[in-house]
Design a protein around this motif. Structure first.
Motif, PDB file in Angstrom:
ATOM      1  N   LYS A 121       0.832  -1.204   0.000  1.00 33.90           N
ATOM      2  CA  LYS A 121       0.000   0.000   0.000  1.00 33.90           C
ATOM      3  C   LYS A 121       0.869   1.258   0.000  1.00 33.90           C
ATOM      4  CE  LYS A 121      -4.037  -1.994   2.358  1.00 33.90           C
ATOM      5  NZ  LYS A 121      -4.837  -2.008   3.614  1.00 33.90           N
ATOM      6  N   SER A 122       1.949   1.229   0.772  1.00 28.36           N
ATOM      7  CA  SER A 122       2.845   2.390   0.835  1.00 28.36           C
ATOM      8  C   SER A 122       3.524   2.640  -0.501  1.00 28.36           C
ATOM      9  CB  SER A 122       3.903   2.178   1.922  1.00 28.36           C
ATOM     10  OG  SER A 122       3.318   2.122   3.207  1.00 28.36           O
ATOM     11  N   TRP A 123       3.840   1.563  -1.215  1.00 29.35           N
ATOM     12  CA  TRP A 123       4.493   1.699  -2.524  1.00 29.35           C
ATOM     13  C   TRP A 123       3.651   2.548  -3.471  1.00 29.35           C
ATOM     14  CZ3 TRP A 123       3.529  -1.752  -7.119  1.00 29.35           C
ATOM     15  CH2 TRP A 123       4.374  -1.429  -8.197  1.00 29.35           C
ATOM     16  N   PHE A 124       2.349   2.387  -3.414  1.00 29.58           N
ATOM     17  CA  PHE A 124       1.477   3.155  -4.303  1.00 29.58           C
ATOM     18  C   PHE A 124       1.489   4.648  -3.960  1.00 29.58           C
ATOM     19  CE2 PHE A 124       0.143  -0.948  -5.597  1.00 29.58           C
ATOM     20  CZ  PHE A 124      -0.485  -0.805  -6.828  1.00 29.58           C
ATOM     21  N   GLY A 125       2.024   4.997  -2.797  1.00 30.84           N
ATOM     22  CA  GLY A 125       2.231   6.399  -2.478  1.00 30.84           C
ATOM     23  C   GLY A 125       3.557   6.912  -2.985  1.00 30.84           C
ATOM     24  N   VAL A 126       4.465   5.991  -3.282  1.00 35.46           N
ATOM     25  CA  VAL A 126       5.790   6.346  -3.783  1.00 35.46           C
ATOM     26  C   VAL A 126       5.802   6.411  -5.312  1.00 35.46           C
ATOM     27  CG1 VAL A 126       8.238   5.699  -3.812  1.00 35.46           C
ATOM     28  CG2 VAL A 126       6.854   5.259  -1.767  1.00 35.46           C
ATOM     29  N   GLU A 127       5.162   5.427  -5.952  1.00 37.38           N
ATOM     30  CA  GLU A 127       5.127   5.351  -7.408  1.00 37.38           C
ATOM     31  C   GLU A 127       3.694   5.150  -7.895  1.00 37.38           C
ATOM     32  OE1 GLU A 127       9.065   3.876  -9.251  1.00 37.38           O
ATOM     33  OE2 GLU A 127       8.313   2.194  -8.054  1.00 37.38           O
ATOM     34  N   LEU A 211      20.398   5.463 -10.933  1.00 30.00           N
ATOM     35  CA  LEU A 211      20.121   4.319 -10.068  1.00 30.00           C
ATOM     36  C   LEU A 211      19.190   4.794  -8.965  1.00 30.00           C
ATOM     37  CD1 LEU A 211      23.781   2.946  -9.699  1.00 30.00           C
ATOM     38  CD2 LEU A 211      22.053   2.254 -11.362  1.00 30.00           C
ATOM     39  N   ARG A 212      18.178   3.959  -8.663  1.00 28.62           N
ATOM     40  CA  ARG A 212      17.154   4.394  -7.717  1.00 28.62           C
ATOM     41  C   ARG A 212      16.891   3.313  -6.672  1.00 28.62           C
ATOM     42  NH1 ARG A 212      12.289   4.610 -10.093  1.00 28.62           N
ATOM     43  NH2 ARG A 212      11.510   6.561  -9.219  1.00 28.62           N
ATOM     44  N   LEU A 213      16.984   3.669  -5.415  1.00 29.05           N
ATOM     45  CA  LEU A 213      16.573   2.815  -4.309  1.00 29.05           C
ATOM     46  C   LEU A 213      15.189   3.278  -3.877  1.00 29.05           C
ATOM     47  CD1 LEU A 213      19.845   2.647  -2.160  1.00 29.05           C
ATOM     48  CD2 LEU A 213      18.946   0.884  -3.679  1.00 29.05           C
ATOM     49  N   ILE A 214      14.184   2.428  -4.083  1.00 27.79           N
ATOM     50  CA  ILE A 214      12.807   2.806  -3.804  1.00 27.79           C
ATOM     51  C   ILE A 214      12.421   2.286  -2.421  1.00 27.79           C
ATOM     52  CG2 ILE A 214      10.418   2.653  -4.598  1.00 27.79           C
ATOM     53  CD1 ILE A 214      11.566   2.068  -7.407  1.00 27.79           C
ATOM     54  N   TYR A 215      12.475   3.154  -1.427  1.00 29.14           N
ATOM     55  CA  TYR A 215      12.099   2.781  -0.057  1.00 29.14           C
ATOM     56  C   TYR A 215      10.582   2.895   0.059  1.00 29.14           C
ATOM     57  CZ  TYR A 215      16.947   2.609   1.410  1.00 29.14           C
ATOM     58  OH  TYR A 215      18.275   2.253   1.563  1.00 29.14           O
ATOM     59  N   VAL A 216       9.909   1.767  -0.155  1.00 23.99           N
ATOM     60  CA  VAL A 216       8.460   1.787  -0.282  1.00 23.99           C
ATOM     61  C   VAL A 216       7.761   2.194   1.015  1.00 23.99           C
ATOM     62  CG1 VAL A 216       8.554   0.062  -2.107  1.00 23.99           C
ATOM     63  CG2 VAL A 216       8.197  -0.684   0.257  1.00 23.99           C
ATOM     64  N   SER A 217       8.375   1.888   2.160  1.00 22.22           N
ATOM     65  CA  SER A 217       7.711   2.184   3.432  1.00 22.22           C
ATOM     66  C   SER A 217       7.629   3.674   3.706  1.00 22.22           C
ATOM     67  CB  SER A 217       8.426   1.476   4.591  1.00 22.22           C
ATOM     68  OG  SER A 217       9.740   1.985   4.744  1.00 22.22           O
ATOM     69  N   GLY A 218       8.386   4.471   2.947  1.00 19.12           N
ATOM     70  CA  GLY A 218       8.322   5.919   3.142  1.00 19.12           C
ATOM     71  C   GLY A 218       6.982   6.498   2.739  1.00 19.12           C
ATOM     72  N   GLY A 219       6.338   5.858   1.757  1.00 17.15           N
ATOM     73  CA  GLY A 219       4.989   6.252   1.379  1.00 17.15           C
ATOM     74  C   GLY A 219       4.865   7.498   0.529  1.00 17.15           C
TER      75      GLY A 219
END
Length: 302
Positions: A121-127, A211-219
């Motif tokens: 769910k948080s990932w959808f706030g990131v991307e 290069l991208r580190l996608i920290y999904v929990s950041g939201g």
């Protein structure tokens, strides 16, 4: 400091391997290189002796969430919803839960699934996965680079066109706590990503843009950490893997792998058999190591 140890071996107390030469793995992943970089003995236990590692709640959450991140792109854009992505979590758990390295997590099943759902769910706030189409997911990149046999699995590769120009992005999902942009360990977090860029450049002759580190929990979109790729980064990665492989080959030939104390020792699967922490285990033969490891790990798990 060296001394006389059991089983007729005279080694440094910080070495494992008993002076027995070994063959290196046919391919080296960034995670294996990272193990060696952290502690050669950890690499020896995991990649040479192939002693099993126990999955943790955190790594399992990451495994399940990655499945959702990958599989949601199998659907048309309009179907790439949170609800659709979440449907992949429980089947992914069912697929792995009866493996030996996951059995001890059964009592945490619902907690793991709930936390994996939160990550998705948080990932959808990131991307916004309904707005783009990756050109690759779980991309296997295999090549010999300056004599080093490398294998990388790239979470996602995107090609984006902006003002008539095309840019290539390599992304890696992270389900752990986001690191700040000025974190002193941020460069370390990009170690594997630098190798991915090197592999892509070697295989395709194309310089990734970012290069991208996608920290999904950041939201939020601000929880993505990025670095630009240039020739210096590529050559730095090449020098890193060459240097590590040179040392690794030396230890493999000599059969002695140094143990290094590290801030992450407490999280190492092999702490129970490390002679830096259990000096009485110095000099054990391979079969004895396996037995002690099984017993020691059972105590740690219990």
């Amino acid at each position: 400091m060296c001394g006389i140890v059991p089983k007729r071996h005279t080694l440094c107390m910080s070495d494992v391997g008993n002076g027995v030469p070994v063959d290196l793995p046919a391919r080296l992943s960034p995670s294996r290189l990272g193990d060696f970089r952290q502690c050669p003995a950890k690499f020896y236990y995991g990649s040479i002796l192939k002693l099993p590692r126990q999955a943790t709640e955190a790594t399992t959450i990451g495994t399940l969430a990655h499945e959702a991140f990958e599989k949601v792109f199998d659907h048309p854009r309009e179907e790439r919803t949170v609800e659709r992505a979440i449907t992949y979590l429980r089947p992914a758990w069912e697929h792995i839960k009866d493996r030996n390295d996951y059995l001890h997590l059964h009592e945490l099943e619902e907690s793991i699934l709930a936390r994996a759902e939160t990550a998705v769910k948080s990932w959808f706030g990131v991307e916004r996965p309904h707005n783009f189409d990756p050109i690759g997911r779980e991309v296997r990149a295999i090549s010999d680079v300056s004599g080093v046999p490398l294998l990388g699995i790239l979470d996602r590769v995107d090609r984006v066109e902006v003002d008539g120009k095309t840019f290539l992005y390599i992304s890696d999902y992270k389900t752990g706590k986001p690191v700040s942009s000025d974190d002193r360990f941020l460069d370390e977090k990009f170690f594997a990503m630098r190798i991915y860029a090197l592999l892509w450049y070697t295989l395709h002759g194309e310089m990734p843009h970012e290069l991208r580190l996608i920290y999904v929990s950041g939201g939020t979109r601000d929880s993505v950490r990025k670095i630009r790729v240039d020739k210096n980064l590529i050559e730095r990665a090449r020098a890193e893997v060459k240097g590590l492989y040179k040392d690794m080959s030396k230890y493999a030939k000599e059969g002695n792998w140094p143990c290094k104390k590290h801030v992450l020792c407490s999280w190492c699967d092999y702490m129970a058999i490390c002679p830096l922490w259990n000096k009485e285990l110095q000099g054990l033969e391979t079969g004895e190591i396996r037995q002690v490891f099984v017993d020691g790990k059972a105590k740690l798990v219990d």
